[in-house]
Motif scaffolding. Structure first.
Motif, short mmCIF file in Angstrom:
data_model
loop_
_atom_site.label_atom_id
_atom_site.label_comp_id
_atom_site.label_asym_id
_atom_site.label_seq_id
_atom_site.Cartn_x
_atom_site.Cartn_y
_atom_site.Cartn_z
N TYR A 135 4.38 -57.39 -72.79
CA TYR A 135 3.49 -57.44 -72.55
C TYR A 135 3.58 -56.36 -71.38
CZ TYR A 135 0.29 -59.41 -69.16
OH TYR A 135 -1.37 -59.31 -67.81
N VAL A 136 4.64 -56.06 -71.01
CA VAL A 136 4.62 -55.17 -69.68
C VAL A 136 4.65 -53.54 -70.67
CG1 VAL A 136 6.93 -53.65 -69.27
CG2 VAL A 136 6.35 -56.01 -68.30
N ILE A 137 5.11 -53.66 -72.34
CA ILE A 137 5.01 -51.96 -73.03
C ILE A 137 3.63 -51.22 -73.10
CG2 ILE A 137 5.57 -51.18 -75.19
CD1 ILE A 137 7.87 -52.75 -75.61
N ARG A 138 3.20 -52.33 -73.40
CA ARG A 138 1.01 -52.46 -73.46
C ARG A 138 0.31 -51.93 -72.29
NH1 ARG A 138 1.53 -57.42 -76.38
NH2 ARG A 138 -0.19 -58.78 -74.92
N TYR A 139 1.11 -53.24 -70.96
CA TYR A 139 0.26 -52.25 -69.79
C TYR A 139 1.11 -50.69 -69.67
CZ TYR A 139 -1.47 -52.93 -65.00
OH TYR A 139 -1.48 -52.73 -63.52
N LEU A 140 2.31 -50.06 -69.48
CA LEU A 140 2.16 -49.42 -69.35
C LEU A 140 2.58 -47.97 -70.57
CD1 LEU A 140 5.65 -50.36 -67.67
CD2 LEU A 140 3.81 -49.63 -66.37
N SER A 141 1.96 -48.57 -71.11
CA SER A 141 1.35 -47.55 -72.42
C SER A 141 0.59 -46.32 -71.70
CB SER A 141 0.91 -48.47 -73.69
OG SER A 141 1.06 -46.78 -74.59
N GLY A 142 1.21 -45.06 -71.92
CA GLY A 142 0.37 -44.30 -71.91
C GLY A 142 0.93 -43.40 -69.80
N SER A 143 1.60 -44.44 -69.80
CA SER A 143 2.16 -43.87 -68.03
C SER A 143 2.75 -42.74 -67.80
CB SER A 143 2.85 -45.24 -67.55
OG SER A 143 1.99 -46.48 -67.48
N ALA A 144 3.12 -41.75 -67.01
CA ALA A 144 3.78 -40.98 -66.94
C ALA A 144 5.00 -40.98 -66.64
CB ALA A 144 3.08 -39.57 -65.93
N ARG A 145 5.59 -40.03 -67.24
CA ARG A 145 7.18 -39.88 -66.65
C ARG A 145 7.14 -40.21 -65.40
NH1 ARG A 145 10.46 -38.31 -71.08
NH2 ARG A 145 12.30 -38.04 -69.02
N GLY A 146 8.97 -41.14 -65.21
CA GLY A 146 8.81 -41.34 -63.80
C GLY A 146 8.33 -42.21 -63.16
N THR A 147 7.35 -43.02 -63.81
CA THR A 147 6.78 -43.98 -63.23
C THR A 147 7.75 -44.67 -62.93
OG1 THR A 147 4.72 -43.64 -64.21
CG2 THR A 147 5.20 -45.97 -64.10
N VAL A 148 7.33 -45.73 -62.07
CA VAL A 148 8.40 -46.94 -62.01
C VAL A 148 7.78 -48.54 -61.74
CG1 VAL A 148 10.05 -48.25 -59.68
CG2 VAL A 148 9.58 -45.75 -60.57
N ALA A 149 8.28 -49.03 -62.67
CA ALA A 149 8.40 -50.68 -62.77
C ALA A 149 9.57 -51.97 -62.38
CB ALA A 149 7.45 -50.78 -63.82
N ILE A 150 8.94 -52.54 -61.58
CA ILE A 150 10.10 -53.35 -61.43
C ILE A 150 8.97 -55.22 -61.59
CG2 ILE A 150 10.44 -55.05 -59.33
CD1 ILE A 150 11.82 -52.18 -59.39
N VAL A 151 10.13 -55.27 -62.80
CA VAL A 151 10.50 -56.84 -63.19
C VAL A 151 11.26 -58.04 -62.52
CG1 VAL A 151 9.93 -58.57 -65.36
CG2 VAL A 151 10.11 -55.90 -65.48
N ASP A 152 9.94 -58.73 -62.05
CA ASP A 152 10.44 -60.15 -61.26
C ASP A 152 10.26 -61.82 -62.30
OD1 ASP A 152 10.98 -61.81 -59.20
OD2 ASP A 152 9.31 -61.54 -58.35
N TYR A 153 11.75 -61.75 -62.72
CA TYR A 153 12.79 -61.48 -62.92
C TYR A 153 13.22 -62.17 -64.65
CZ TYR A 153 13.68 -66.94 -61.68
OH TYR A 153 13.40 -68.06 -61.67
N LEU A 154 14.54 -60.94 -64.31
CA LEU A 154 14.82 -61.39 -65.61
C LEU A 154 15.20 -62.05 -65.86
CD1 LEU A 154 16.49 -59.65 -67.49
CD2 LEU A 154 18.26 -59.95 -65.76
#
Length: 235
Positions: A135-154
């Motif tokens: 899910y995270v990979i699909r959502y962030l696909s195409g994001s620019a380098r340096g994009t920051v994402a936090i996942v809550d929680y491990l």
């Protein structure tokens, strides 16, 4: 600057005092600030922003890193993660908060408690039970380098049996981060066995792992306790 407690806890004290003593919140905040050695709350808040640990954490992270944010409940790990995202947004970077723990309104309320300005609107909040590595990979696909994402929680990424094992998810996320330059942070629970009498701040040994996980997937770890913040490399 060394405060007697994290800023969010000082704010909580002020709100309780305002409610219990029937005084204006700004008066309660200023009184708390004077107790910390500042003439007013605005001075305390501005100095705290200058010395914000989130900025130190963000500046210490390279593109493509996986990092942990660990603390016992009530010690500010979620707020630090949100503050880090706000700092990233101020720098013009895409900032995303994936949460399996909070609703979007609850998250927005927490963000606005940290930043009353417009930066809260620059954060993307994803609150869904479907959050997983894919899910995270699909959502962030195409994001620019340096994009920051936090996942809550491990620890709840693999709570649903339909999702892959946590080790498999972290492997996929590590490879994705390396390939894209996205920075991925994971809020992590600390085991109850952590004893601040032995160590002032938790470390990797204290990460609660209900299922086996290879922590070498992570490059950095940030631990908090009683206002102290410690960033370390993961060997």
């Amino acid at each position: 600057m060394r405060l007697s407690a994290p800023v969010h806890q000082l704010k909580r004290r002020a709100r309780l005092a305002a409610r219990n003593e029937k005084i204006a919140l700004h008066a309660a905040l200023d009184r708390i600030a004077r107790g910390e050695g500042f003439a007013s709350w605005s001075l305390l808040a501005s100095q705290s922003a200058v010395n914000s640990p989130s900025k130190a954490v963000l500046s210490g992270l390279a593109d493509g890193e996986l990092f942990l944010l660990g603390a016992r409940p009530g010690h500010g790990k979620t707020l630090l993660g949100l503050q880090l995202l706000l700092d990233a947004a101020r720098e013009g970077r895409k900032a995303v908060f994936f949460t399996l723990e909070y609703t979007e309104p609850e998250t927005l309320a927490r963000i606005r408690s940290l930043d009353a300005n417009s930066h809260a609107d620059k954060l993307e909040i994803v609150a869904s039970d479907e959050i997983s590595a894919d899910y995270v990979i699909r959502y962030l696909s195409g994001s620019a380098r340096g994009t920051v994402a936090i996942v809550d929680y491990l620890q709840i990424l693999d709570q649903q049996r339909s999702k892959p094992a946590l080790d498999d998810q972290l492997l996929a996320l590590r490879d994705f981060a390396r390939a894209t330059g996205v920075v991925l942070g994971f809020i992590a629970q600390i085991d109850r066995s952590f004893d601040p009498e032995d160590r002032s701040v938790p470390d990797l040994r204290d990460i609660r792992l209900p299922n086996p996980v290879d922590l070498r997937f992570f490059t950095r770890a940030c631990f908090l306790h009683n206002g102290e913040v410690r960033l370390q490399d993961v060997a």
